[in-house]
Design an enzyme around this catalytic site. Structure first.
Site, mmCIF file in Angstrom:
data_model
loop_
_atom_site.group_PDB
_atom_site.id
_atom_site.type_symbol
_atom_site.label_atom_id
_atom_site.label_comp_id
_atom_site.label_asym_id
_atom_site.label_seq_id
_atom_site.Cartn_x
_atom_site.Cartn_y
_atom_site.Cartn_z
ATOM 1 N N ARG A 1 0.830 -1.313 0.144
ATOM 2 C CA ARG A 1 -0.027 0.098 0.006
ATOM 3 C C ARG A 1 0.941 1.278 0.106
ATOM 4 O O ARG A 1 0.435 2.276 -0.746
ATOM 5 C CB ARG A 1 -0.944 0.078 1.153
ATOM 6 N N GLU B 1 -9.901 5.681 6.963
ATOM 7 C CA GLU B 1 -8.526 6.043 6.794
ATOM 8 C C GLU B 1 -8.312 7.153 5.895
ATOM 9 O O GLU B 1 -6.992 8.191 6.334
ATOM 10 C CB GLU B 1 -7.699 4.888 6.065
#
Ligand code: MTE
Ligand code: HPA
Ligand code: MOS
Length: 807
Positions: A355, A758
């Site tokens: 990520r 997030e």
């Protein structure tokens, strides 16, 4: 739009309870629901489903569950050494302590001694290799928690360890070539020679390195599990976890049971923030092993210091980069090496690094790019998920480059950032080859630039600094783009169960977990909307492995996207059966039956929802259903690091203005303006809460939260709030303008909303770059401040000194 809840005005539980009572009246439901139609239950700012219980102290967390008679308590004996070999344990000395019932070590585990989530390299209790200071070596089971803790604290005097010097930093691990998984490489090139050639050909080059610290999740409820032995060897575990199914698997392996013999339940967590995605496992396993051993219920609740010493957190990163750019600041080529501190085992470090690498582009088109990711193996706690999951660490690297390039060129950093934005129809392919087809970054940033008065305030900041020798102001705008979906394709699935009872009341159960983020509120809204009933008719129950099987972690911000869709699927099936029943009884077409406002319109008549439910029961219609959802269109080639890992992107931007004291390094956030994209929000109040929370949490990461391991012993010296400084309500800026960007998700997400958990953690980059701006004002923006993150007062003073001495 209704005003968001302002926690600062709600100082007492009573005031808050009053607020909630009045909230429904104050919310302009009709106006809010406009986008979804009359009777809508989504798109409405209703309070968190447990808000009243939270503030009254009546919400049940694991430690609030009434204890069964005979419950024992467990505490862990921890290694006092960071690296080495365990050569002896005198556990009999601990067993002799009055009140101690049993002391267990690795050899007492009936099944596999492993709680690794992906790679099985994570012992529950030390198997001989000492991997970090704080590693659990043995478990004490005692009549009271106090006795268990006091006994466990004797670890130092009963363990014999051949100690070796620890490897602590990512840099040391990289030098030794010591990693928890193979290095990763992601390249994209538009010319023969790749990124290196693009950099070499560019008019300007920049080479540098940068450090970003880790971060403790600091959930308010620490790690806890309560295990209760059931008949025939089965086990029931109440666990504060984001991932009940994984807890089920880990406990089953540790006890050598089948999954159908392990039952894991979690009504809610007092925060998870990623820290309970995999790492609740060790405690679930130890509690279950202990309960199985003594055949009595056993609770393991960690003390805060032990939680710090045992569990991992956000990975700190160290970067080395070289970029080539032109006179306007276009990044023409970039090569970057990222090294994370993975800790002693793999845990989720692989997907975190993936990520990070998939977020190095952030909002920018990088034509030629070459990235290398190394997950350094260190003698520290095993680092894990934390809100953003590597995304923030990837994106801050390019933001640092943008900021420096702007200073080198003497341009406003916003202009350099904008110059590099992804385009709408060209310059719109990410380094991993996903097309950015929903790009709204320029529109969103322009709107925020105007509403925050960025240009005028930039001028005012310069004017202030011209006459202020000690206090310096700084301002910065930071944009974000964040990919939504688990970057492991098969995790993107969810299930739900909806029960309609004969009185018309509804129960929904789904695979997601509630950690304060409002997932149950959103899912209940979706179900109420689908069945046309009031929110109050729907109750969400505890996440439970016996209800929905094989669930994914509630993580990657996908909770509402996945479970909302699954619950909608279940509710839709019930509605269709009810509609058929209504048409059969009252005439007309089933497809013409309407459900809204607790009423059902059928063939010109209006009946109560509950009445129709009663009729359907008599007609032997199934009034409950399961539902399922799998995100479409995802692909990922792990070797090449190419594909479509994300269903869509969420966007946002923030402007922060700070003042620093150049003599002390102290600073204050004066004002923050945020515009964040939550698609067509399911619940604007909850989403604004998520945005505000993530902003302040991310600000803590980048400013005050500093982790320090003793360089010789490897002891984490910052293991409590006394030495580890998280932000408080007082750190909220006096002017805090938070708005949601108006616009639908272009994908068919749940009611066109977007995930919000997030992405806003990247918004406080603006605070860090505002501080950097203020530091660079010390030498009239001539020198680039070598400011590390977290920008503690010490780091700010170091950067000021460096800027001054370079001048
Ligand atoms: N908000 C609260 N109040 N508490 C939390 O623990 N965790 C965050 C975010 N917001 C968290 C939170 C993290 S790390 C994630 S991945 C998402 O919520 C998970 O929930 P969601 O997918 O339902 O948004
Ligand atoms: N986020 C959180 N958890 C995960 C992910 C992710 O992208 N991928 C695998 N586990
Ligand atoms: Mo969140 S870090 O994906 O639990």
């Amino acid at each position: 739009m209704n005003k968001p809840i302002d926690a600062r005005l709600l100082q007492t539980a009573e005031a808050f309870a009053d607020y909630l009572k009045n909230a429904a009246a104050r919310i302009d439901v009709a106006a809010e629901a406009k986008a979804h139609g009359d009777g809508a239950r989504v798109g409405i700012s209703r309070p968190h489903e447990s808000a009243q219980l939270h503030v009254a102290g009546e919400a049940t967390y694991i430690d609030d569950i009434p204890e069964l008679a005979g419950t024992l308590h467990c505490a862990l004996g921890l290694s006092p050494v960071a690296n080495g070999r365990l050569t002896g344990m005198n556990l009999d000395a601990i067993r002799a302590i009055p009140g101690v019932v049993a002391v267990l070590s690795a050899s007492d585990i009936p099944g596999t001694n492993d709680c690794g989530s992906i790679i099985h390299d994570d012992p529950i209790l030390c198997q001989g290799d000492i991997r970090h200071l704080g590693q659990p070596v043995f478990a004490v089971i005692a009549e009271t928690r106090d006795i268990a803790r006091r006994a466990a604290a004797k670890a130092k005097s009963v363990l014999t360890i051949d100690a070796e010097p620890p490897v602590l930093t990512p840099r040391q691990a990289h030098e030794k070539g010591q990693y928890v998984l193979p290095p990763m490489h992601l390249e994209r090139t538009t010319n023969e020679g790749g990124a290196k050639a693009a950099i070499a050909k560019a008019p300007h080059r920049l080479k540098g390195s940068f450090d970003v610290g880790g971060q403790e999740q600091f959930y308010l409820e620490g790690q806890i599990s309560y295990a209760i032995p059931k008949e025939a060897g089965a086990m029931h575990v109440y666990c504060s976890t984001q991932h009940p199914s994984e807890m089920q698997h880990m406990v089953a392996h540790a006890l050598h049971l089948h999954a159908n013999e392990v039952h894991v339940e979690c009504r809610r967590m007092g925060g998870g923030f990623g820290g309970k995605e995999s790492q609740s496992g060790l405690f679930a396993c130890v509690a279950a092993i202990a309960a199985n051993h003594v055949k009595r219920p056993v609770k393991l609740r960690l003390d805060r210091d032990d939680d710090f010493m045992i569990t991992g957190r956000r990975h700190c990163f160290w970067y080395e980069y070289e970029v080539g750019y032109d006179d306007e600041g276009h990044i023409l080529g970039a090569e970057i090496t990222m090294v994370s501190r993975a800790g002693h085992s793999a845990d989720l470090s692989g997907p975190v690094m993936t990520r990070a690498m998939c977020h190095f582009d952030n909002a920018y088109w990088l034509p030629d790019v070459s990235m290398h990711g190394y997950s350094g193996k260190t003698n520290t706690q095993s680092n894990t998920a934390f809100r953003g999951f590597g995304g923030p660490q990837g994106a801050i690297a390019i933001e640092n480059i943008m900021d420096t390039v702007a200073r080198k060129l003497g341009r406003d950093p916003l202009d350099v950032r904008r110059t590099n934005f992804y385009g709408k129809t060209e310059r719109n392919v990410t380094p991993y080859e996903q097309v950015v087809s929903d790009n709204i970054i320029d529109k969103l940033v322009t709107q925020l630039e105007d509403s925050s008065d960025y240009r005028a305030r930039r001028a005012a900041v310069e004017a202030f600094n011209a006459t202020s020798p000690v206090l310096k102001r700084g301002i910065a705008l930071a944009p974000l783009k964040f990919g939504i979906s688990f970057n492991v394709k098969h995790f993107n699935q969810a299930g739900a169960l909806v029960h309609v009872y004969t009185d018309g009341s509804i129960l929904v159960n789904h695979g997601g977990t509630e950690m304060g983020q409002g997932l149950n509120t959103k899912v209940a809204q979706v179900v109420a909307h689908e069945l046309g009933v009031s929110f109050e008719s729907v109750r969400a129950t505890a996440t439970d492995t016996t209800k929905v099987a094989n669930t994914s972690a509630t993580a990657a911000s996908t909770g509402a996207d996945l479970n909302g869709k699954a619950a909608q699927d279940a509710a839709r099936q019930i509605r269709e059966r009810l509609a058929a029943c209504a048409a059969a009884r009252h005439g007309g077409e089933a497809s013409a039956v309407r459900f809204a406002n607790d009423k059902v319109e059928v063939n010109g008549r209006t009946i109560d929802f509950a009445t129709l439910v009663g009729e359907a029961y008599i007609d032997r219609v199934q009034l409950w259903s399961d539902g399922f959802y799998a995100t479409p269109g995802l692909s990922w080639d792990r070797e090449k690091m190419k594909g479509n890992p994300f269903y869509y992107f969420a966007y946002g931007a923030a402007v922060s203005e700070v003042v620093i004291d150049t003599l002390t390094g102290e600073w204050k956030l004066l004002r923050a303006d945020i515009l964040h994209d939550a698609g067509r929000s399911l619940n604007p109040a909850v989403d604004i809460g998520q945005v505000e929370g993530a902003f302040i949490q991310g600000m803590g990461w980048l400013t005050t939260e500093e982790l320090v391991w003793h360089p010789q012993s490897g002891k984490l010296t910052t293991h409590a709030p006394s030495t580890y400084k998280i932000p408080t309500a007082n750190d909220c800026p006096p002017v805090f303008n938070v708005q949601l960007f108006e616009g639908d998700n272009f994908q068919d997400s749940i009611h066109r909303s977007k995930a919000v958990g997030e992405p806003p953690l990247l918004l406080p980059f603006s605070v860090f770059y505002a501080i950097r701006d203020a530091v660079s004002a010390v030498a009239n923006h001539k020198n680039d401040p070598p400011l590390r993150a977290p920008a503690t007062s010490e780091a700010i003073l170091d950067a000021i000194t460096a800027v001054q001495s370079a001048a």
